[in-house]
Design a protein around this motif. Sequence first.
Motif, PDB file in Angstrom:
ATOM      1  N   GLY A  32       0.805  -1.225   0.000  1.00  0.00           N
ATOM      2  CA  GLY A  32       0.000   0.000   0.000  1.00  0.00           C
ATOM      3  C   GLY A  32       0.833   1.267   0.000  1.00  0.00           C
ATOM      4  O   GLY A  32       2.063   1.233   0.017  1.00  0.00           O
ATOM      5  N   PRO A  33       0.150   2.439  -0.021  1.00  0.00           N
ATOM      6  CA  PRO A  33       0.874   3.701   0.095  1.00  0.00           C
ATOM      7  C   PRO A  33       1.554   3.796   1.468  1.00  0.00           C
ATOM      8  O   PRO A  33       1.158   3.104   2.414  1.00  0.00           O
ATOM      9  CB  PRO A  33      -0.223   4.761  -0.057  1.00  0.00           C
ATOM     10  N   HIS A  34       2.558   4.664   1.561  1.00  0.00           N
ATOM     11  CA  HIS A  34       3.317   4.854   2.811  1.00  0.00           C
ATOM     12  C   HIS A  34       3.928   3.543   3.290  1.00  0.00           C
ATOM     13  O   HIS A  34       3.913   3.227   4.487  1.00  0.00           O
ATOM     14  CB  HIS A  34       2.447   5.475   3.912  1.00  0.00           C
ATOM     15  N   CYS A  35       4.441   2.762   2.330  1.00  0.00           N
ATOM     16  CA  CYS A  35       5.159   1.532   2.666  1.00  0.00           C
ATOM     17  C   CYS A  35       6.510   1.542   1.984  1.00  0.00           C
ATOM     18  O   CYS A  35       6.727   2.269   1.016  1.00  0.00           O
ATOM     19  CB  CYS A  35       4.378   0.302   2.176  1.00  0.00           C
ATOM     20  N   MET A  36       7.396   0.703   2.495  1.00  0.00           N
ATOM     21  CA  MET A  36       8.728   0.597   1.917  1.00  0.00           C
ATOM     22  C   MET A  36       9.135  -0.868   1.894  1.00  0.00           C
ATOM     23  O   MET A  36       8.946  -1.588   2.867  1.00  0.00           O
ATOM     24  CB  MET A  36       9.692   1.402   2.779  1.00  0.00           C
ATOM     25  N   GLU A  65      15.794  -3.541  -0.700  1.00  0.00           N
ATOM     26  CA  GLU A  65      16.567  -4.219  -1.736  1.00  0.00           C
ATOM     27  C   GLU A  65      16.585  -5.733  -1.533  1.00  0.00           C
ATOM     28  O   GLU A  65      16.803  -6.218  -0.430  1.00  0.00           O
ATOM     29  CB  GLU A  65      17.993  -3.652  -1.651  1.00  0.00           C
ATOM     30  N   GLY A  66      16.344  -6.477  -2.623  1.00  0.00           N
ATOM     31  CA  GLY A  66      16.508  -7.926  -2.607  1.00  0.00           C
ATOM     32  C   GLY A  66      15.475  -8.705  -1.815  1.00  0.00           C
ATOM     33  O   GLY A  66      15.619  -9.918  -1.631  1.00  0.00           O
ATOM     34  N   SER A  67      14.426  -8.024  -1.324  1.00  0.00           N
ATOM     35  CA  SER A  67      13.404  -8.754  -0.547  1.00  0.00           C
ATOM     36  C   SER A  67      12.406  -9.416  -1.491  1.00  0.00           C
ATOM     37  O   SER A  67      12.111  -8.908  -2.567  1.00  0.00           O
ATOM     38  CB  SER A  67      12.692  -7.817   0.430  1.00  0.00           C
ATOM     39  N   GLN A  68      11.885 -10.573  -1.057  1.00  0.00           N
ATOM     40  CA  GLN A  68      10.951 -11.350  -1.888  1.00  0.00           C
ATOM     41  C   GLN A  68       9.680 -11.640  -1.102  1.00  0.00           C
ATOM     42  O   GLN A  68       9.749 -12.025   0.067  1.00  0.00           O
ATOM     43  CB  GLN A  68      11.588 -12.686  -2.299  1.00  0.00           C
ATOM     44  N   MET A  69       8.526 -11.438  -1.750  1.00  0.00           N
ATOM     45  CA  MET A  69       7.242 -11.728  -1.122  1.00  0.00           C
ATOM     46  C   MET A  69       6.481 -12.734  -1.980  1.00  0.00           C
ATOM     47  O   MET A  69       6.472 -12.630  -3.214  1.00  0.00           O
ATOM     48  CB  MET A  69       6.401 -10.451  -0.994  1.00  0.00           C
ATOM     49  N   GLY A  70       5.813 -13.693  -1.315  1.00  0.00           N
ATOM     50  CA  GLY A  70       5.015 -14.700  -2.019  1.00  0.00           C
ATOM     51  C   GLY A  70       3.692 -14.136  -2.504  1.00  0.00           C
ATOM     52  O   GLY A  70       3.459 -12.920  -2.505  1.00  0.00           O
ATOM     53  N   ASP A  71       2.787 -15.032  -2.881  1.00  0.00           N
ATOM     54  CA  ASP A  71       1.482 -14.631  -3.432  1.00  0.00           C
ATOM     55  C   ASP A  71       0.531 -14.178  -2.322  1.00  0.00           C
ATOM     56  O   ASP A  71       0.631 -14.610  -1.169  1.00  0.00           O
ATOM     57  CB  ASP A  71       0.838 -15.817  -4.169  1.00  0.00           C
ATOM     58  N   LYS A  72      -0.413 -13.320  -2.708  1.00  0.00           N
ATOM     59  CA  LYS A  72      -1.544 -12.909  -1.845  1.00  0.00           C
ATOM     60  C   LYS A  72      -1.094 -12.348  -0.498  1.00  0.00           C
ATOM     61  O   LYS A  72      -1.697 -12.636   0.542  1.00  0.00           O
ATOM     62  CB  LYS A  72      -2.503 -14.087  -1.622  1.00  0.00           C
ATOM     63  N   CYS A  73      -0.026 -11.546  -0.525  1.00  0.00           N
ATOM     64  CA  CYS A  73       0.415 -10.856   0.703  1.00  0.00           C
ATOM     65  C   CYS A  73      -0.125  -9.433   0.705  1.00  0.00           C
ATOM     66  O   CYS A  73      -0.464  -8.877  -0.341  1.00  0.00           O
ATOM     67  CB  CYS A  73       1.940 -10.805   0.783  1.00  0.00           C
ATOM     68  N   SER A  74      -0.182  -8.844   1.912  1.00  0.00           N
ATOM     69  CA  SER A  74      -0.670  -7.472   2.046  1.00  0.00           C
ATOM     70  C   SER A  74       0.237  -6.715   3.005  1.00  0.00           C
ATOM     71  O   SER A  74       0.489  -7.193   4.122  1.00  0.00           O
ATOM     72  CB  SER A  74      -2.104  -7.498   2.570  1.00  0.00           C
ATOM     73  N   VAL A  75       0.723  -5.542   2.569  1.00  0.00           N
ATOM     74  CA  VAL A  75       1.568  -4.703   3.421  1.00  0.00           C
ATOM     75  C   VAL A  75       0.937  -3.320   3.508  1.00  0.00           C
ATOM     76  O   VAL A  75       0.639  -2.701   2.473  1.00  0.00           O
ATOM     77  CB  VAL A  75       3.005  -4.579   2.843  1.00  0.00           C
ATOM     78  N   LYS A  76       0.686  -2.846   4.735  1.00  0.00           N
ATOM     79  CA  LYS A  76       0.087  -1.520   4.933  1.00  0.00           C
ATOM     80  C   LYS A  76       0.900  -0.721   5.961  1.00  0.00           C
ATOM     81  O   LYS A  76       1.224  -1.245   7.027  1.00  0.00           O
ATOM     82  CB  LYS A  76      -1.357  -1.650   5.450  1.00  0.00           C
ATOM     83  N   ARG A  77       1.211   0.532   5.615  1.00  0.00           N
ATOM     84  CA  ARG A  77       1.897   1.473   6.524  1.00  0.00           C
ATOM     85  C   ARG A  77       3.075   0.812   7.253  1.00  0.00           C
ATOM     86  O   ARG A  77       3.199   0.924   8.462  1.00  0.00           O
ATOM     87  CB  ARG A  77       0.907   2.060   7.543  1.00  0.00           C
ATOM     88  N   SER A  78       3.930   0.146   6.514  1.00  0.00           N
ATOM     89  CA  SER A  78       5.028  -0.598   7.132  1.00  0.00           C
ATOM     90  C   SER A  78       6.319  -0.443   6.338  1.00  0.00           C
ATOM     91  O   SER A  78       6.295  -0.139   5.142  1.00  0.00           O
ATOM     92  CB  SER A  78       4.679  -2.085   7.243  1.00  0.00           C
TER      93      SER A  78
END
Length: 476
Positions: A383-387, A390-403
């Motif tokens: 989401g917005p206001h997230c970071m 470098e080199g990080s990997q995320m799988g399917d159907k993940c959600s990141v908010k304000r983090s």
Amino acid sequence: SPPKTPKPCLALRFVVAMDFQVVVLGGGVSKKLLPLVSQELPNALLPVANRPVISYVLEYLELSNLKDLIVVVEGEEAALRVGAWISGAYADRLHVEVAAVPEDVGTAGAIRAISHHLTAKDILVVSGDLVTDVPLGAVAATHRRHDAVVTAMLCSAPVIGPSESVSSGGKDKTKKPGRYDLIGLDPTKQFLVHIATGAEVEKDLRIQKSILPAVGQIEIRADLMDAHLYAFKRSVLQEVLDQKSAFHSLKHDVLPYLVRSQLKSEVLFNGMPQVEENGTEKVISQSNQQMLSQILANASEPTFHLRHALGSYSSTSDRKTHKCCVYIAGSSKYCARLNSIQAYNDINRDVIGEASHLSGYSFSAQNNIIHPSAELGSKTTVGPHCMLGEGSQMGDKCSVKRSVIGRHCRIGANVKVVNSVVMNHVSIGDCCSIQGSVICSNVQLQERAVVKDCQVGAGYVVTAGSECKGEVLAKK
């Protein structure tokens, strides 16, 4: 060598005169920040939006054309680590001398230990955990204009209580009475005439009787915070530190002492009776004081500083007049200190949110920062206001908010991260949930772990299916 830190796009209206010497107080390994900090990761290197917090101070000074700095760090090992990082990141930009001082000497002790290096007329002392865009030149100019012995920068106090991301250690923390700095200003709001810091404020507020007729009127403010950025007249600072060997803290010992001695010297000049420091005092209960917000006495009197400026004294060449001044930052400016777990969460959220100009990064059209080398699975949303580092990997159907998620993290499928900071090299299994938490480097969260309002220390393993709420999890 570490990557160059990005330059923030700050327009500072003032450039500080080069004849100020600058000391950055880098701290050591603060107990208040455990388990986030350690010998391997001292306070100064704690990441804010994936760059060490001290980098914000160094860029701030560089923008004011202050490039010759002494950084004081408590503890040999911490000093070596901070020095190595700075020399890698700023080799061609700043001249930084890193000085190690003993642990737990306090801020006054740290200055005392390096005082033989101080030679300039005026010294700027800046806390290494300060994140701000208040123009430093304005503080320096105020100090010079008044020929002050100290000028303290004040900014709006952070709101105490539950924020959008619940307080770090569960609900009970927000119920404690807030600790404020009670700051007494003269009617012109240029001079500091009283200061009672955090711990003292829970008692009655005591004001020397002699202050009231001397100043005429005091405005007591509980909505301002001492930002721990000071300009000092070097000769006076060194004299106080030499004479008062028990003084441990600039904020709790040196500053109140200078404020008291300023009033004593002025009161003596006016021929008014001198009050013993522990003698007769006017006591105002805290609750009354906060309701009234002003103490009025002899309001027709001009302030003692103004009277002095108008030259109504006879020759003053043989008299010591201490002036303690303030520079009050505008409410539109950002100013925060990373001196608690709650502040760590708040500042990380702010510099990728409302204070994103301080982060130094370019934001995407979605108002977030995703490193080009990061990989996202299908149907994963950041989401917005997230970071995402470098080199990080995320799988399917993940959600990141304000983090903020650090570098080289491995995140499985169906993972939710909300209002949290995840540092580097963290491994998160499938179906984990992280909310309002700080996850330090090299932590493993096994599948289906739920972590809410927790701090997880470096290298800790959270076992599969665990549910943790309001806990500090760290290796013994």
